[in-house]
Enzyme design. Sequence first.
Site, PDB file in Angstrom:
ATOM      1  N   SER A 129       0.838  -1.202   0.000  1.00  0.00           N
ATOM      2  CA  SER A 129       0.000   0.000   0.000  1.00  0.00           C
ATOM      3  C   SER A 129       0.871   1.248   0.000  1.00  0.00           C
ATOM      4  CB  SER A 129      -0.929   0.022   1.211  1.00  0.00           C
ATOM      5  OG  SER A 129      -1.727   1.196   1.195  1.00  0.00           O
ATOM      6  N   LYS A 183      -4.534  -6.719   3.571  1.00  0.00           N
ATOM      7  CA  LYS A 183      -4.535  -5.642   2.573  1.00  0.00           C
ATOM      8  C   LYS A 183      -5.947  -5.410   2.030  1.00  0.00           C
ATOM      9  CE  LYS A 183      -2.891  -2.604  -0.367  1.00  0.00           C
ATOM     10  NZ  LYS A 183      -3.711  -2.583  -1.549  1.00  0.00           N
ATOM     11  N   HIS A 186      -7.695  -3.433   4.606  1.00  0.00           N
ATOM     12  CA  HIS A 186      -7.124  -2.080   4.515  1.00  0.00           C
ATOM     13  C   HIS A 186      -7.854  -1.289   3.433  1.00  0.00           C
ATOM     14  CE1 HIS A 186      -4.534   0.757   2.338  1.00  0.00           C
ATOM     15  NE2 HIS A 186      -3.867   0.976   3.456  1.00  0.00           N
ATOM     16  N   ASN A 187      -8.035  -1.898   2.265  1.00  0.00           N
ATOM     17  CA  ASN A 187      -8.683  -1.198   1.166  1.00  0.00           C
ATOM     18  C   ASN A 187     -10.156  -0.946   1.448  1.00  0.00           C
ATOM     19  OD1 ASN A 187      -6.175  -1.540   0.014  1.00  0.00           O
ATOM     20  ND2 ASN A 187      -6.963  -2.124  -1.979  1.00  0.00           N
ATOM     21  N   GLU A 190     -10.209   1.995   3.580  1.00  0.00           N
ATOM     22  CA  GLU A 190      -9.889   3.104   2.676  1.00  0.00           C
ATOM     23  C   GLU A 190     -11.144   3.572   1.936  1.00  0.00           C
ATOM     24  OE1 GLU A 190      -7.746   3.079  -1.597  1.00  0.00           O
ATOM     25  OE2 GLU A 190      -6.462   2.369   0.039  1.00  0.00           O
TER      26      GLU A 190
END
Length: 471
Positions: A129, A183, A186-187, A190
């Site tokens: 990232s 991840k 995480h996105n 986001e």
Amino acid sequence: MTHYSIGVIGLGVMGQNLALNIESRGFPVAGFDLDKAQSQAAAKKWEGHPAMTTTSSLKELVDVLETPRKILIMVPAGKPVDSVIEDLKPLLSKDDILIDGGNSFFQDTDRRGKDLESMGIRYIGTGVSGGEEGALHGPALMPGGQESAYKLVEPVLTAIAAKVNGDACSGYIGKGGAGHYVKMVHNGIEYGIMQLLCEVYDIMKSGLGMKAPEMHEVFAAWNEGELNSYLVEITAAVLAKTDPETNQPIVDVILDRAGQKGTGKWTSQNALDLGVAIPTINAALEGRILSAFKEERAAASKILTGPKVSFAGDRNALLGQLRNALRLSVLTCYAQGFALMREASKEYVYHLDFTEIARIWRGGCIIRAKVLDDIRGIFTKNPGIANLLIAEPFSGIVNELAGDLRSVIGTATRLGVPCLAMCASLGYIDSYRNERLPANLLQAQRDYFGAHTYERVDKPRGQKFHTEWLS
């Protein structure tokens, strides 16, 4: 023949920049791309770096690497990754290491790792990232897979990762697809934060009539306080940018149709599979989907009407409430993401270390923010906490700021400004804080039409009952 420390397959901008980052840390790099134009672009960009080269074939790439070979794959997720792996299989030897640095679906990573392990080839799925700049100067890295393989590439990953007070934003996440799972979440977080920022911007623009330069000043000021984060920082920067062609704020000439690459959708789908509520993230995904119907919305705007009122209150007071509403909604978004990872860790036996994840996310990544220091502190004190919202300092923030979030949503509703993610955040808080929800009526309905049974508040948990509703 020169032997290089690591190979990079896929020489788009991310691959090119990661390779430059790796070489700058003292590790010679060889690259390959099926697209000759991409390969030529990389060769041009790498001019003046004698420890870097591009190769004309996968075989040549494999031949110039030190053993055991370490190869970073930077191609689009899905079939392209499988294709590269299949092409590499006959060229590799036992104990070679493949590292997938793309946004692969975590279950694909699990599958690939097991397949390659049967051949003696080691596989690491690494969340990366930070975008193009992060790739070049220091991303956040979330590697998962065989820990023995991670140990062999750890020096490279630690060297290229972003640093916070000298601490590398990289660390072993867990077995199999754990790195890509983290991840993915995480996105999802986001997605949620970006949508929340867009809703606050829309209230300022459509509700208060603020212009981009003025909004820039507000977001820039917010970034100096508790809302300090990369996403708030770039929001302020975007609002300050002028389009050279029209001399208008660039944000005003950009079409209001959002794109997505799939990781937000995967997060929502997986949350449904695991039975975890992440309504803020789901609302953000739905916001992007609604934005895609630009032509339909344009037609509907000529048919469907909304409120004809304008804001007549204290603008500065509303801006203060907006700041607090955003702060609380962002906390809620993080809480949902970590609650999802908590359930996934049990379901997939990943043994995720949430203190470590919060540490890695402090720098380099898109959702890096001041609040991650508090999140890290909470999990250090209580690794098994069920939800971040019930821990100090967050529980106090929820109790203090929920009124402002409620007020902002009320104002936006009266003005006809949509705020899907903020509404979802408040609904999550209100649902989570209520000991009794109206699901008792839902269970009665289910039992009425489908004899699905229900439990009773005056009987031990686990006992099932059914009512003959028509008797």
